[in-house]
Scaffold this motif. Structure first.
Motif, PDB file in Angstrom:
ATOM      1  N   VAL A  78       0.863  -1.168   0.000  1.00 44.80           N
ATOM      2  CA  VAL A  78       0.000   0.000   0.000  1.00 44.80           C
ATOM      3  C   VAL A  78       0.902   1.221   0.000  1.00 44.80           C
ATOM      4  CG1 VAL A  78      -1.663   1.361   1.308  1.00 44.80           C
ATOM      5  CG2 VAL A  78      -1.955  -1.108   1.131  1.00 44.80           C
ATOM      6  N   THR A  80       1.056   5.191   0.347  1.00 43.39           N
ATOM      7  CA  THR A  80       0.350   6.388   0.787  1.00 43.39           C
ATOM      8  C   THR A  80       1.139   7.578   0.265  1.00 43.39           C
ATOM      9  OG1 THR A  80      -0.399   5.261   2.787  1.00 43.39           O
ATOM     10  CG2 THR A  80      -0.565   7.668   2.760  1.00 43.39           C
ATOM     11  N   ARG A  85      -4.121   6.834  -0.644  1.00 45.83           N
ATOM     12  CA  ARG A  85      -3.655   5.449  -0.679  1.00 45.83           C
ATOM     13  C   ARG A  85      -3.907   4.813  -2.032  1.00 45.83           C
ATOM     14  NH1 ARG A  85      -3.940   2.620   4.512  1.00 45.83           N
ATOM     15  NH2 ARG A  85      -4.859   0.892   3.389  1.00 45.83           N
ATOM     16  N   ARG A  87      -3.009   0.763  -4.035  1.00 46.32           N
ATOM     17  CA  ARG A  87      -2.425  -0.576  -3.948  1.00 46.32           C
ATOM     18  C   ARG A  87      -1.424  -0.776  -5.082  1.00 46.32           C
ATOM     19  NH1 ARG A  87      -5.714  -6.312  -3.510  1.00 46.32           N
ATOM     20  NH2 ARG A  87      -4.148  -7.636  -4.518  1.00 46.32           N
ATOM     21  N   ARG A 114       1.287  -5.099   2.445  1.00 48.27           N
ATOM     22  CA  ARG A 114      -0.049  -5.592   2.759  1.00 48.27           C
ATOM     23  C   ARG A 114       0.015  -7.021   3.272  1.00 48.27           C
ATOM     24  NH1 ARG A 114      -2.977  -7.004  -0.919  1.00 48.27           N
ATOM     25  NH2 ARG A 114      -5.080  -6.539  -0.166  1.00 48.27           N
ATOM     26  N   ASN A 171      -4.551  -7.655   4.191  1.00 47.04           N
ATOM     27  CA  ASN A 171      -4.137  -6.247   4.206  1.00 47.04           C
ATOM     28  C   ASN A 171      -3.925  -5.780   5.642  1.00 47.04           C
ATOM     29  OD1 ASN A 171      -3.655  -3.539   3.824  1.00 47.04           O
ATOM     30  ND2 ASN A 171      -5.342  -3.225   2.398  1.00 47.04           N
ATOM     31  N   THR A 173      -2.675  -3.065   6.614  1.00 46.09           N
ATOM     32  CA  THR A 173      -2.868  -1.624   6.777  1.00 46.09           C
ATOM     33  C   THR A 173      -4.310  -1.242   7.077  1.00 46.09           C
ATOM     34  OG1 THR A 173      -3.289  -1.096   4.426  1.00 46.09           O
ATOM     35  CG2 THR A 173      -0.992  -1.275   5.126  1.00 46.09           C
TER      36      THR A 173
END
Length: 348
Positions: A78, A80, A85, A87, A114, A171, A173
């Motif tokens: 992921v 940011t 965000r 993927r 992730r 995931n 996150t």
């Protein structure tokens, strides 16, 4: 070496990968100064990361940023980017990925894994920008998380509860711990692996538990090993679900939990420690797990440790992820409960 373009110089960062929050330093004197920051647990020698949620942060001034990564497994990250965000599914082997190509300015990029360690490892090989690297910002707080599949984000994005494990639905996150960290301006060091317990794994094995894995820089490799570098503002222990998942009693669980709390207190003397359980166990097994954990906490409190606390997550009132794991929405409910406790207990 720096390569000149028509507009500006390219700056290359090559990590001297250090654990915890140590800077990512340029490898050569003629490289542009480009300090970064590791996220989570990283092997400083090989520049690889495997624990869920581990990765790195970079800050740069410019229009473009690329990173070169080596992928060994079905990994995805992921990214940011300035708070937004996206993927990134990694291709096998080594490849360069464009993370930013847009307006000029100062930009912060964070990449987190992730997927968990059993899926594979990722290696940081370098980064380039058409501008210059700046010092990456540091988080306000740091949280250590020691757990199992719930903390790793197993099946969290799945349609569940009948879908099987897949890296695609995992995931970290979006887990309760990651959501709590985001709310409080914190960053997690997550040491979590699916199917692992404190003294007994889901498979029934009593070797390869989190007691064996938690001091590894890479979960699947016994070396290098060492303590996750503090200090931490909070320690979360979410173990016991796999220990009590079958009908067999996890012999020595309470004693092992006391020993774990003693070890964590010696390492992180000022950090509040929260012992967590739920929401996957059935009522009878949950009661047994709660009793073992609460007894361990009582023993530590009688020994003088007043900064250990207990929190049980109730069964989700929303949908499930794969294999009856808590979904994103269920993790949000868990995060709400934990955040409220932290505000009440610690004034966060």
């Amino acid at each position: 070496m720096m390569r000149q373009s028509a507009r500006t110089a390219f700056a290359r960062v090559a990590c001297a990968a250090l654990l915890g929050l140590s800077p990512i330093a340029p490898a050569r004197a003629d490289s542009a100064k480009a300090p970064g920051r590791w996220i989570g647990r990283v092997d400083e020698t090989s520049q690889r990361f495997g624990w869920p949620g581990s990765g790195f942060a970079l800050r740069f001034e410019g229009r473009r940023l690329t990173v070169r990564l080596g992928n060994h497994g079905e990994n995805s990250l992921v990214a940011t980017i300035d708070g937004l965000r996206k993927r990134i599914d990694l291709a096998p082997g080594e490849k360069t990925y464009t993370l930013f190509d847009g307006p000029a300015g100062s930009h912060v990029i964070e990449l987190r894994k992730r997927t968990e360690g059993d899926v594979g490892l990722v290696r940081f090989l370098g980064a380039e920008t058409d501008g210059r690297f700046l010092e990456a910002p540091s988080p306000e707080r740091r949280i250590l998380v020691i757990g199992d599949s719930i903390s790793a984000g197993y099946g969290i994005e799945g349609a569940g509860p009948n879908c099987p494990f897949s890296p695609d639905t995992q995931n970290q996150t979006l887990t309760y711990a990651a959501q709590v960290a985001e709310r409080f301006g914190a960053q997690n060091v997550t040491l979590a692996a699916s199917g692992r317990g404190l003294v007994r794994n889901y498979s029934g094995a009593r070797e390869g538990t989190m007691r064996d894995l938690m001091d590894r820089a890479l979960p699947g490799e016994p070396t290098p090993a060492g303590t996750a570098r503090g200090p931490f503002d909070l320690v979360l222990v979410h173990l016991g679900t796999n220990d009590f998942s079958g009908s067999e009693e996890p012999y020595g669980f309470e004693t092992a939990y006391v020993a774990l709390l003693e070890k964590l207190r010696a390492r992180y003397p000022s950090a509040p420690i929260y012992a967590l359980i739920g929401p996957m166990l059935g009522p009878d097994r949950l009661d047994l797990a709660k009793a073992g954990i609460e007894n361990a906490l009582t023993r530590r409190q009688k020994a003088g440790d007043r900064a250990v606390r207990f929190l049980a997550f109730p069964a989700p009132s929303s949908s499930y992820g794969c294999d009856w794991h808590p979904s994103v929405a269920a993790n949000r409910q868990m995060a709400d409960l934990l955040a409220a406790r932290l505000k009440s207990d610690l004034g966060w």
